[in-house]
Design a protein around this motif. Structure first.
Motif, PDB file in Angstrom:
ATOM      1  N   LEU A 394     -11.336   1.111  -0.573  1.00 26.42           N
ATOM      2  CA  LEU A 394     -12.680   0.640  -0.277  1.00 26.42           C
ATOM      3  C   LEU A 394     -12.725  -0.875  -0.410  1.00 26.42           C
ATOM      4  O   LEU A 394     -12.091  -1.444  -1.293  1.00 26.42           O
ATOM      5  CB  LEU A 394     -13.714   1.208  -1.264  1.00 26.42           C
ATOM      6  CG  LEU A 394     -13.789   2.675  -1.585  1.00 26.42           C
ATOM      7  CD1 LEU A 394     -12.953   2.995  -2.805  1.00 26.42           C
ATOM      8  CD2 LEU A 394     -15.239   3.067  -1.832  1.00 26.42           C
ATOM      9  N   TRP A 395     -13.494  -1.521   0.459  1.00 22.46           N
ATOM     10  CA  TRP A 395     -13.786  -2.935   0.293  1.00 22.46           C
ATOM     11  C   TRP A 395     -15.011  -3.302   1.117  1.00 22.46           C
ATOM     12  O   TRP A 395     -15.366  -2.620   2.080  1.00 22.46           O
ATOM     13  CB  TRP A 395     -12.600  -3.806   0.684  1.00 22.46           C
ATOM     14  CG  TRP A 395     -12.221  -3.821   2.131  1.00 22.46           C
ATOM     15  CD1 TRP A 395     -12.639  -4.691   3.102  1.00 22.46           C
ATOM     16  CD2 TRP A 395     -11.308  -2.924   2.781  1.00 22.46           C
ATOM     17  NE1 TRP A 395     -12.052  -4.402   4.304  1.00 22.46           N
ATOM     18  CE2 TRP A 395     -11.228  -3.319   4.138  1.00 22.46           C
ATOM     19  CE3 TRP A 395     -10.564  -1.822   2.357  1.00 22.46           C
ATOM     20  CZ2 TRP A 395     -10.437  -2.650   5.060  1.00 22.46           C
ATOM     21  CZ3 TRP A 395      -9.774  -1.160   3.281  1.00 22.46           C
ATOM     22  CH2 TRP A 395      -9.708  -1.576   4.608  1.00 22.46           C
ATOM     23  N   SER A 396     -15.642  -4.366   0.721  1.00 15.94           N
ATOM     24  CA  SER A 396     -16.786  -4.889   1.444  1.00 15.94           C
ATOM     25  C   SER A 396     -16.290  -5.917   2.452  1.00 15.94           C
ATOM     26  O   SER A 396     -15.580  -6.856   2.092  1.00 15.94           O
ATOM     27  CB  SER A 396     -17.776  -5.536   0.477  1.00 15.94           C
ATOM     28  OG  SER A 396     -18.890  -6.047   1.166  1.00 15.94           O
ATOM     29  N   GLY A 397     -16.677  -5.747   3.721  1.00  9.04           N
ATOM     30  CA  GLY A 397     -16.102  -6.578   4.769  1.00  9.04           C
ATOM     31  C   GLY A 397     -17.112  -7.311   5.626  1.00  9.04           C
ATOM     32  O   GLY A 397     -16.831  -7.610   6.773  1.00  9.04           O
ATOM     33  N   VAL A 458      -9.988  -2.020  -3.218  1.00  8.61           N
ATOM     34  CA  VAL A 458      -9.728  -1.359  -4.490  1.00  8.61           C
ATOM     35  C   VAL A 458      -9.481   0.118  -4.179  1.00  8.61           C
ATOM     36  O   VAL A 458      -9.748   0.580  -3.070  1.00  8.61           O
ATOM     37  CB  VAL A 458     -10.905  -1.535  -5.472  1.00  8.61           C
ATOM     38  CG1 VAL A 458     -11.023  -2.985  -5.917  1.00  8.61           C
ATOM     39  CG2 VAL A 458     -12.220  -1.059  -4.854  1.00  8.61           C
ATOM     40  N   LEU A 459      -8.987   0.830  -5.171  1.00  8.96           N
ATOM     41  CA  LEU A 459      -8.635   2.234  -4.966  1.00  8.96           C
ATOM     42  C   LEU A 459      -9.433   3.146  -5.875  1.00  8.96           C
ATOM     43  O   LEU A 459      -9.714   2.815  -7.029  1.00  8.96           O
ATOM     44  CB  LEU A 459      -7.154   2.485  -5.269  1.00  8.96           C
ATOM     45  CG  LEU A 459      -6.102   1.632  -4.582  1.00  8.96           C
ATOM     46  CD1 LEU A 459      -4.712   2.098  -5.038  1.00  8.96           C
ATOM     47  CD2 LEU A 459      -6.216   1.718  -3.070  1.00  8.96           C
ATOM     48  N   MET A 460      -9.747   4.316  -5.371  1.00  8.21           N
ATOM     49  CA  MET A 460     -10.133   5.468  -6.173  1.00  8.21           C
ATOM     50  C   MET A 460      -9.059   6.508  -5.890  1.00  8.21           C
ATOM     51  O   MET A 460      -8.893   6.936  -4.753  1.00  8.21           O
ATOM     52  CB  MET A 460     -11.509   5.979  -5.779  1.00  8.21           C
ATOM     53  CG  MET A 460     -12.634   5.008  -6.077  1.00  8.21           C
ATOM     54  SD  MET A 460     -14.133   5.385  -5.126  1.00  8.21           S
ATOM     55  CE  MET A 460     -14.416   7.082  -5.602  1.00  8.21           C
ATOM     56  N   ALA A 461      -8.317   6.883  -6.917  1.00  9.50           N
ATOM     57  CA  ALA A 461      -7.167   7.750  -6.685  1.00  9.50           C
ATOM     58  C   ALA A 461      -7.051   8.793  -7.777  1.00  9.50           C
ATOM     59  O   ALA A 461      -7.448   8.563  -8.927  1.00  9.50           O
ATOM     60  CB  ALA A 461      -5.885   6.923  -6.656  1.00  9.50           C
ATOM     61  N   ASP A 462      -6.497   9.935  -7.405  1.00  6.78           N
ATOM     62  CA  ASP A 462      -6.117  10.880  -8.442  1.00  6.78           C
ATOM     63  C   ASP A 462      -4.948  10.298  -9.214  1.00  6.78           C
ATOM     64  O   ASP A 462      -4.019   9.720  -8.626  1.00  6.78           O
ATOM     65  CB  ASP A 462      -5.726  12.226  -7.830  1.00  6.78           C
ATOM     66  CG  ASP A 462      -5.529  13.294  -8.893  1.00  6.78           C
ATOM     67  OD1 ASP A 462      -6.535  13.843  -9.354  1.00  6.78           O
ATOM     68  OD2 ASP A 462      -4.362  13.540  -9.264  1.00  6.78           O
ATOM     69  N   LYS A 463      -5.002  10.439 -10.527  1.00  4.24           N
ATOM     70  CA  LYS A 463      -3.997   9.809 -11.376  1.00  4.24           C
ATOM     71  C   LYS A 463      -2.575  10.224 -10.993  1.00  4.24           C
ATOM     72  O   LYS A 463      -1.623   9.426 -11.136  1.00  4.24           O
ATOM     73  CB  LYS A 463      -4.261  10.158 -12.842  1.00  4.24           C
ATOM     74  CG  LYS A 463      -3.368   9.434 -13.823  1.00  4.24           C
ATOM     75  CD  LYS A 463      -3.576   9.928 -15.259  1.00  4.24           C
ATOM     76  CE  LYS A 463      -4.928   9.532 -15.808  1.00  4.24           C
ATOM     77  NZ  LYS A 463      -5.041   9.835 -17.248  1.00  4.24           N
ATOM     78  N   SER A 464      -2.403  11.430 -10.479  1.00  4.77           N
ATOM     79  CA  SER A 464      -1.054  11.917 -10.169  1.00  4.77           C
ATOM     80  C   SER A 464      -0.396  11.165  -9.029  1.00  4.77           C
ATOM     81  O   SER A 464       0.824  11.237  -8.851  1.00  4.77           O
ATOM     82  CB  SER A 464      -1.126  13.406  -9.818  1.00  4.77           C
ATOM     83  OG  SER A 464      -1.849  13.613  -8.619  1.00  4.77           O
ATOM     84  N   VAL A 465      -1.174  10.427  -8.237  1.00  2.65           N
ATOM     85  CA  VAL A 465      -0.615   9.676  -7.122  1.00  2.65           C
ATOM     86  C   VAL A 465       0.059   8.389  -7.590  1.00  2.65           C
ATOM     87  O   VAL A 465       0.968   7.875  -6.938  1.00  2.65           O
ATOM     88  CB  VAL A 465      -1.743   9.323  -6.111  1.00  2.65           C
ATOM     89  CG1 VAL A 465      -1.204   8.442  -4.981  1.00  2.65           C
ATOM     90  CG2 VAL A 465      -2.359  10.598  -5.548  1.00  2.65           C
TER      91      VAL A 465
END
Length: 469
Positions: A394-397, A458-465
């Motif tokens: 995600l980012w603001s563009g 920035v990222l929102m990710a599952d920790k396992s990745v």
């Protein structure tokens, strides 16, 4: 179902040389690990190694940074005039010191065949935006050099790009460049049948007539099989505004050959104030922070649209008199000293490491599209091929990257596998724990609230990745 959650991070910019950081009230749980290119099996990422042909950068100075950066390919310029300073006599020592070394570091070279050679009358110009060879003697000498290059490096160079930014010279036409491209491509293929052939290194993404004339010549001469990849550059102060132009360019090329792969062949941002740097986009002030933000937006904008990227460039470039410009092009990830040795990595080097290390061939783009309550937020969703865990960028563009920026608190809704989601800053590489009061699960959808989205990915990710320490 396990509880899903996301951290609410309030970002501040403490100074011009630092990215936005999480407030101390949120727990930092780790730092992204970076990987050497030799430890990454495969990816689409490339780093620029341009201008060695004119001695504007020094490979021996930056080579130790190449493997740790994590890019799997490097773009090099062949340099006819550097190889042949006396008619008929080739000196490949400088390339012999680069191509095998890069490959040994896990970084595959792809080589651009350029520029002209003024020792021949009508041999073209040995500089950016220079003219192609035109005389019978010059063209024959060009053919001979191309043949010698491919014979010498065919086992180490899987891809050959033919010329650079031909549309930048107003005397060039699309048809003229196509004729030159075809004669060169046929030489390459005659020696290395499996080679991937790259056109055009377009400076602009808006010169559709030039591209159409090029493709029409290939069609009329039964030569469409001689183009596998099309590269383009097309600098824009706001990288997110480039894509409508790129889609129109793709439409033209695919109307002739839908199988052509598109690759961002050269893009990056300066890191210095206007008046102190040369090259594209230097009409405005830049810093190492805004460079890192811009580079991340270009990389993740390309990746989210399934476009391979060559990040320009690994080292600051010292252009000399007689070329298209004179001065330091500060788009390097590495800051240089006056003698072209490396002073230090910039913030953008670390940011690129985070992207190159994470987004390898195991992270695949999905058709799912996260939704937000902000019209200027760009989002893309991925999953890990093996465990199917999710990751979104995600980012603001709405504008070009700024020195200071107040992140947008955003609601994000996504369908995916987030059993243990975390928040990641791609500039700092910091990983943050996620409080539970910012997430709501409704059937297959997960809604994250108050997500602080800055003007860089920035990222929102599952920790396992993730790999982090």
């Amino acid at each position: 179902m396990k509880t899903k959650a996301l951290i609410f991070l309030a970002f501040t910019v403490c100074c011009v040389s630092q990215p936005a950081n999480a407030q101390s009230t949120w727990k930092e749980i780790g730092q992204l690990k970076t990987r050497d290119a030799k430890d990454i099996k495969s990816s689409t990422w490339s780093i620029g190694g341009e201008t060695l042909d004119r001695d504007y950068t020094d490979y021996q100075s930056y080579k130790t940074y190449l493997g740790p950066l994590g890019a799997k390919r490097i773009r090099l310029q062949g340099g006819w005039s550097k190889c042949e300073k006396v008619k008929g006599v080739y000196d490949f020592a400088w390339l012999d010191a680069v191509i095998p070394d890069a490959a040994a570091r896990g970084v595959a070279p792809w080589v651009e065949l350029s520029y002209g050679n003024p020792i021949y009358e009508g041999g073209g110009e040995a500089k950016l935006m220079g003219h192609i060879p035109t005389s019978p003697e010059g063209l024959q000498a060009w053919d001979n050099w191309v043949r010698a290059m491919v014979i010498r490096y065919k086992n180490q160079v899987p891809q050959w790009e033919i010329w650079n930014e031909p549309d930048g010279n107003p005397k060039h036409t699309g048809r003229q460049i196509a004729e030159f491209y075809v004669r060169t491509a046929r030489i390459v293929r005659s020696i290395q049948p499996e080679a991937k052939l790259i056109a055009l290194g377009m400076a602009s993404v808006t010169k559709l007539d030039f591209t159409r004339d090029f493709m029409e010549y290939l069609k009329q001469n039964n030569a469409l099989d001689l183009i596998d990849i099309l590269t383009y550059h097309g600098y824009s102060h706001n990288p997110d505004l480039s894509y409508p132009h790129i889609e129109r360019l793709r439409s033209v090329v695919w109307s002739y050959k839908p199988e052509v792969v598109f690759m961002q062949g050269e893009n990056g941002a300066p890191s210095q104030a206007k008046g102190t740097t040369v090259g594209a986009m230097t009409d405005q002030d830049w810093s190492e922070l805004t460079q890192a933000k811009w580079d991340l937006r270009r990389m993740m904008g390309d990746h989210g649209r399934d476009i391979a990227t060559n990040l320009f460039t690994i080292s600051d470039i010292h252009y000399a008199p007689g070329d298209h410009m004179v001065g330091i092009n500060s788009k390097g990830l590495l800051k240089t000293n006056p003698d072209k040795t490396i002073e230090r990595p910039k913030m953008s080097y670390k940011a690129a490491q985070h992207v190159f290390s994470l987004f390898d061939d195991q992270i695949e783009l999905t058709k799912n599209k996260p939704t937000t309550n902000q019209s200027t937020i760009y989002t893309f969703q991925y999953q890990h091929k093996q465990n199917k865990a999710s990751l979104i960028t995600l980012w603001s563009g709405e504008a070009r990257p700024a020195e200071t920026y107040e992140p947008k608190l955003t609601t994000v809704t996504v369908e995916g596998s987030f059993s243990n989601p975390v928040f990641v800053d791609l500039i700092s590489g910091k990983v943050y724990e996620i409080p539970k009061n910012k997430v709501k699960v409704e059937g297959k959808n997960i809604t994250f609230t108050d997500v602080p989205v800055p003007d860089y990915p920035v990222l929102m990710a599952d920790k396992s990745v993730l790999l982090y320490k």
